[in-house]
Design a protein around this motif. Structure first.
Motif, PDB file in Angstrom:
ATOM      1  N   PRO A 131       0.788  -1.237   0.000  1.00 55.16           N
ATOM      2  CA  PRO A 131       0.000   0.000   0.000  1.00 55.16           C
ATOM      3  C   PRO A 131       0.820   1.287   0.000  1.00 55.16           C
ATOM      4  CG  PRO A 131      -0.994  -1.585   1.493  1.00 55.16           C
ATOM      5  CD  PRO A 131       0.328  -2.172   1.054  1.00 55.16           C
ATOM      6  N   ASN A 132       2.034   1.268   0.588  1.00 54.90           N
ATOM      7  CA  ASN A 132       2.825   2.503   0.555  1.00 54.90           C
ATOM      8  C   ASN A 132       3.826   2.519  -0.610  1.00 54.90           C
ATOM      9  OD1 ASN A 132       5.208   1.157   1.286  1.00 54.90           O
ATOM     10  ND2 ASN A 132       5.490   2.282   3.186  1.00 54.90           N
ATOM     11  N   GLY A 150       1.212 -11.441   4.641  1.00 52.29           N
ATOM     12  CA  GLY A 150       0.065 -11.589   5.531  1.00 52.29           C
ATOM     13  C   GLY A 150      -1.120 -10.767   5.092  1.00 52.29           C
ATOM     14  N   SER A 151      -1.528  -9.814   5.964  1.00 56.51           N
ATOM     15  CA  SER A 151      -2.729  -9.025   5.717  1.00 56.51           C
ATOM     16  C   SER A 151      -2.385  -7.557   5.485  1.00 56.51           C
ATOM     17  CB  SER A 151      -3.663  -9.138   6.933  1.00 56.51           C
ATOM     18  OG  SER A 151      -4.684  -8.164   6.877  1.00 56.51           O
ATOM     19  N   TYR A 152      -3.242  -6.869   4.686  1.00 56.47           N
ATOM     20  CA  TYR A 152      -3.063  -5.442   4.452  1.00 56.47           C
ATOM     21  C   TYR A 152      -3.363  -4.616   5.704  1.00 56.47           C
ATOM     22  CZ  TYR A 152      -2.699  -6.430  -0.538  1.00 56.47           C
ATOM     23  OH  TYR A 152      -2.284  -6.887  -1.767  1.00 56.47           O
ATOM     24  N   ILE A 153      -3.900  -5.250   6.731  1.00 58.65           N
ATOM     25  CA  ILE A 153      -4.138  -4.563   7.998  1.00 58.65           C
ATOM     26  C   ILE A 153      -2.816  -4.087   8.591  1.00 58.65           C
ATOM     27  CG2 ILE A 153      -5.047  -4.831  10.343  1.00 58.65           C
ATOM     28  CD1 ILE A 153      -7.151  -4.669   8.119  1.00 58.65           C
ATOM     29  N   ASN A 154      -1.717  -4.740   8.220  1.00 62.37           N
ATOM     30  CA  ASN A 154      -0.405  -4.309   8.692  1.00 62.37           C
ATOM     31  C   ASN A 154      -0.108  -2.861   8.296  1.00 62.37           C
ATOM     32  OD1 ASN A 154       0.978  -6.686  10.003  1.00 62.37           O
ATOM     33  ND2 ASN A 154       0.395  -7.637   8.063  1.00 62.37           N
ATOM     34  N   CYS A 155      -0.664  -2.432   7.169  1.00 62.17           N
ATOM     35  CA  CYS A 155      -0.485  -1.052   6.723  1.00 62.17           C
ATOM     36  C   CYS A 155      -1.073  -0.085   7.750  1.00 62.17           C
ATOM     37  CB  CYS A 155      -1.153  -0.858   5.367  1.00 62.17           C
ATOM     38  SG  CYS A 155      -1.120   0.846   4.755  1.00 62.17           S
ATOM     39  N   VAL A 156      -2.232  -0.453   8.306  1.00 62.24           N
ATOM     40  CA  VAL A 156      -2.905   0.382   9.304  1.00 62.24           C
ATOM     41  C   VAL A 156      -2.152   0.333  10.630  1.00 62.24           C
ATOM     42  CG1 VAL A 156      -5.060   0.771  10.557  1.00 62.24           C
ATOM     43  CG2 VAL A 156      -5.122  -0.034   8.176  1.00 62.24           C
ATOM     44  N   LYS A 157      -1.744  -0.859  11.023  1.00 62.38           N
ATOM     45  CA  LYS A 157      -1.037  -1.017  12.306  1.00 62.38           C
ATOM     46  C   LYS A 157       0.246  -0.190  12.349  1.00 62.38           C
ATOM     47  CE  LYS A 157      -2.575  -5.744  13.355  1.00 62.38           C
ATOM     48  NZ  LYS A 157      -2.122  -7.165  13.473  1.00 62.38           N
ATOM     49  N   ASN A 158       0.932  -0.107  11.218  1.00 64.21           N
ATOM     50  CA  ASN A 158       2.229   0.570  11.185  1.00 64.21           C
ATOM     51  C   ASN A 158       2.179   1.989  10.614  1.00 64.21           C
ATOM     52  OD1 ASN A 158       4.050  -1.630  12.133  1.00 64.21           O
ATOM     53  ND2 ASN A 158       3.235  -2.685  10.339  1.00 64.21           N
ATOM     54  N   ASN A 159       0.947   2.499  10.368  1.00 68.23           N
ATOM     55  CA  ASN A 159       0.806   3.853   9.793  1.00 68.23           C
ATOM     56  C   ASN A 159       1.740   4.044   8.599  1.00 68.23           C
ATOM     57  OD1 ASN A 159      -1.071   4.563  11.790  1.00 68.23           O
ATOM     58  ND2 ASN A 159       0.551   5.218  13.188  1.00 68.23           N
ATOM     59  N   CYS A 160       1.663   3.105   7.662  1.00 63.25           N
ATOM     60  CA  CYS A 160       2.654   3.031   6.593  1.00 63.25           C
ATOM     61  C   CYS A 160       2.600   4.168   5.575  1.00 63.25           C
ATOM     62  CB  CYS A 160       2.515   1.699   5.852  1.00 63.25           C
ATOM     63  SG  CYS A 160       3.141   0.304   6.801  1.00 63.25           S
ATOM     64  N   ILE A 161       1.459   4.835   5.459  1.00 66.05           N
ATOM     65  CA  ILE A 161       1.337   5.880   4.447  1.00 66.05           C
ATOM     66  C   ILE A 161       1.457   7.250   5.103  1.00 66.05           C
ATOM     67  CG2 ILE A 161      -0.105   6.856   2.622  1.00 66.05           C
ATOM     68  CD1 ILE A 161      -1.280   4.081   2.215  1.00 66.05           C
ATOM     69  N   GLY A 163       2.814   8.173   7.661  1.00 61.77           N
ATOM     70  CA  GLY A 163       2.666   8.187   9.114  1.00 61.77           C
ATOM     71  C   GLY A 163       1.266   8.524   9.571  1.00 61.77           C
ATOM     72  N   SER A 164       0.295   8.476   8.645  1.00 63.99           N
ATOM     73  CA  SER A 164      -1.084   8.872   8.952  1.00 63.99           C
ATOM     74  C   SER A 164      -1.985   7.655   9.083  1.00 63.99           C
ATOM     75  CB  SER A 164      -1.614   9.786   7.839  1.00 63.99           C
ATOM     76  OG  SER A 164      -3.019   9.901   7.890  1.00 63.99           O
ATOM     77  N   LYS A 165      -2.748   7.596  10.161  1.00 62.41           N
ATOM     78  CA  LYS A 165      -3.675   6.487  10.365  1.00 62.41           C
ATOM     79  C   LYS A 165      -4.787   6.515   9.311  1.00 62.41           C
ATOM     80  CE  LYS A 165      -3.603   4.053  13.516  1.00 62.41           C
ATOM     81  NZ  LYS A 165      -2.875   2.763  13.674  1.00 62.41           N
ATOM     82  N   ILE A 166      -5.342   7.713   9.052  1.00 56.88           N
ATOM     83  CA  ILE A 166      -6.436   7.844   8.081  1.00 56.88           C
ATOM     84  C   ILE A 166      -5.965   7.424   6.686  1.00 56.88           C
ATOM     85  CG2 ILE A 166      -7.965   9.455   6.891  1.00 56.88           C
ATOM     86  CD1 ILE A 166      -8.847   8.828   9.720  1.00 56.88           C
ATOM     87  N   LYS A 167      -4.816   7.943   6.247  1.00 52.48           N
ATOM     88  CA  LYS A 167      -4.302   7.596   4.918  1.00 52.48           C
ATOM     89  C   LYS A 167      -3.960   6.114   4.827  1.00 52.48           C
ATOM     90  CE  LYS A 167      -2.428  12.176   3.813  1.00 52.48           C
ATOM     91  NZ  LYS A 167      -1.209  12.962   3.541  1.00 52.48           N
ATOM     92  N   SER A 168      -3.490   5.555   5.919  1.00 48.70           N
ATOM     93  CA  SER A 168      -3.137   4.133   5.927  1.00 48.70           C
ATOM     94  C   SER A 168      -4.384   3.262   5.844  1.00 48.70           C
ATOM     95  CB  SER A 168      -2.324   3.797   7.179  1.00 48.70           C
ATOM     96  OG  SER A 168      -1.111   4.525   7.196  1.00 48.70           O
ATOM     97  N   ILE A 169      -5.458   3.709   6.491  1.00 44.97           N
ATOM     98  CA  ILE A 169      -6.735   2.975   6.410  1.00 44.97           C
ATOM     99  C   ILE A 169      -7.252   2.990   4.962  1.00 44.97           C
ATOM    100  CG2 ILE A 169      -9.191   3.049   7.051  1.00 44.97           C
ATOM    101  CD1 ILE A 169      -8.268   4.025   9.832  1.00 44.97           C
ATOM    102  N   ALA A 175      -6.150  -1.517  -1.257  1.00 51.27           N
ATOM    103  CA  ALA A 175      -5.431  -2.757  -1.541  1.00 51.27           C
ATOM    104  C   ALA A 175      -6.345  -3.975  -1.425  1.00 51.27           C
ATOM    105  CB  ALA A 175      -4.243  -2.897  -0.590  1.00 51.27           C
ATOM    106  N   ILE A 176      -7.185  -3.995  -0.402  1.00 45.96           N
ATOM    107  CA  ILE A 176      -8.125  -5.109  -0.204  1.00 45.96           C
ATOM    108  C   ILE A 176      -9.148  -5.150  -1.344  1.00 45.96           C
ATOM    109  CG2 ILE A 176      -9.976  -5.997   1.273  1.00 45.96           C
ATOM    110  CD1 ILE A 176      -8.348  -4.821   3.670  1.00 45.96           C
ATOM    111  N   PHE A 177      -9.646  -3.968  -1.706  1.00 47.12           N
ATOM    112  CA  PHE A 177     -10.644  -3.843  -2.770  1.00 47.12           C
ATOM    113  C   PHE A 177     -10.138  -4.449  -4.075  1.00 47.12           C
ATOM    114  CE2 PHE A 177     -12.764  -1.097  -6.043  1.00 47.12           C
ATOM    115  CZ  PHE A 177     -14.070  -1.490  -5.798  1.00 47.12           C
TER     116      PHE A 177
END
Length: 407
Positions: A131-132, A150-161, A163-169, A175-177
């Motif tokens: 995702p990032n 694993g899962s794209y949820i890791n993007c949210v857990k690590n604020n990969c985009i 450093g933003s939680k919203i952008k990472s969500i 990615a899931i879509f």
């Protein structure tokens, strides 16, 4: 041949734009007809005859339209509808996609395939798997492939985009879509700038198998052909000044080697890391002849990226100028440098490991001279735009003539 080039930006901005615009210009010079589809911007330098582009999205705007961006950047109905109209008007033989995310989205794939047109995509980064887009964890300052494994949820857990939680969500949802819809399954061919990227794709999803072709990037060989008669005592770095590019490693390595001068050409968000070190000289952003002279006059090019570089132009440019390269033993970087032959590959990813490779290359004068001679001999293997486009047209023609087009 009629070719529709697709990219979200239609003016010089970054790597994918420079690539697309250079290809389009060269192909037109060779008698092909090229049109372009992307986002409207007053800075656009290329067009299509239907004059249809997606609405400009300004992510810094304060208007009401910005609240619809999270939906539009995942699936753009507008982009799908407009590219279909452009195709109906232009009637291309082939469509060549580049960077399409956010402003265009993979929705355009459905528009292209509804018209049974062969579709090629140059893959400029790791977006289809990460995702990032970088396989990189900024918080831990290390490479990361958790979303592939694993899962794209890791993007949210690590604020990969950013450093933003919203952008990472939003990035994880996107990615899931597309993991469910699998639009990339409809693409007929993926051009990868490295075997590393090609392997990552084919290992991640079965439908990429047999559809990837590796073409290392091309450079302007006419420009990058100068060579200085004598070597100047500095180590060069060219590129973005950000953590994933290894700026912290550059600083610490420079501190371990006070007898060497490190000259840095580039700009970026983390350039402060490199300041106030006596033997680091900041050159600013260089281009054209200035950049060429800067690299050619150096003792070596250092590229200590912590992330998986794909096919760095700076390595190809240095080699075209006869300059040895010290870089990392992973990603697409190790495909371009032969350890102990055209430069050095760092396996100990630390300032000490980089220091050892620099000293190994420079302290033995005969060894250094042999490396430079080997680099000079490699020049002919580096693609210019002419040889690159010959291969590209051959790939285009193969798809058009085969008639085996995915829908």
């Amino acid at each position: 041949m009629k070719i529709l080039m697709v990219n979200k930006f239609l003016y010089p901005r970054g790597g994918s734009e420079s690539y697309m615009l250079s290809l389009g210009k060269y192909l037109e010079e060779k008698g092909h007809t090229v049109e372009y589809f992307g986002m409207y911007d007053k800075a656009n330098t290329v067009r299509n005859s239907a004059e249809l582009y997606t609405t400009n999205m300004d992510f810094h705007s304060k208007g009401l339209s910005r609240f619809f961006y999270p939906f539009k950047i995942i699936y753009s109905i507008e982009a799908r509808r407009k590219i279909t109209k452009v195709i109906d008007n232009f009637k291309p033989d082939i469509v060549h996609m580049n960077n399409i995310n956010f402003q265009l989205t993979p929705s355009i794939i459905y528009g292209v395939k509804s018209r049974k047109i062969p579709l090629v995509q140059t893959v400029h980064d790791y977006q289809m798997l990460c995702p990032n887009h970088l396989f990189y964890n900024f918080e831990k300052n290390e490479t990361c492939e958790k979303c592939v494994q694993g899962s794209y949820i890791n993007c949210v857990k690590n604020n990969c985009i950013h450093g933003s939680k919203i952008k990472s969500i939003i990035g994880a949802i996107e990615a899931i879509f597309y993991s469910v819809l699998k639009p990339y399954k409809k693409v007929d061919m993926f051009i990868c700038p490295s075997n590393f990227l090609s392997d990552k794709l084919t290992l991640a999803k079965k439908f990429y198998k047999g559809k990837t072709v590796t073409l290392h990037n091309f450079i302007n060989k006419e420009q990058f052909k100068k060579e200085e008669s004598s070597v100047k005592p500095y180590i060069a770095y060219v590129g973005r000044l950000s953590k994933e590019k290894g700026v912290e490693l550059i600083r610490k390595t420079a501190e371990l080697l006070p007898q060497y001068t490190f000259c840095i050409a580039g700009s970026g968000p983390d350039e402060e890391i490199l300041k106030n070190v006596p033997n680091i000289k900041m050159m600013g952003f260089l281009k054209g002849d200035e950049l060429c002279e800067f690299i050619a006059s150096s003792e070596m090019l250092l590229l200590p990226s912590v992330c998986y570089e794909n096919c760095p132009l700076s390595i190809l440019e240095a080699q075209s100028l006869g300059v040895p390269v010290v870089t990392m033993n992973y990603g697409g970087m190790r495909e371009l440098v032969e350890d102990g032959v055209t430069g050095s590959l760092v396996t100990d990813i630390s300032p000490e490991g980089i220091k050892e490779k620099i000293l190994e290359l420079t302290e033995n004068e005969e060894y250094y001279k042999s490396i430079k001679e080997n680099v000079k001999q490699k020049r002919d293997t580096i693609s210019g735009i002419d040889t690159y486009c010959e291969k590209l047209i051959s790939l285009y023609e193969g798809l058009v003539l085969s008639g085996n087009i995915r829908r």
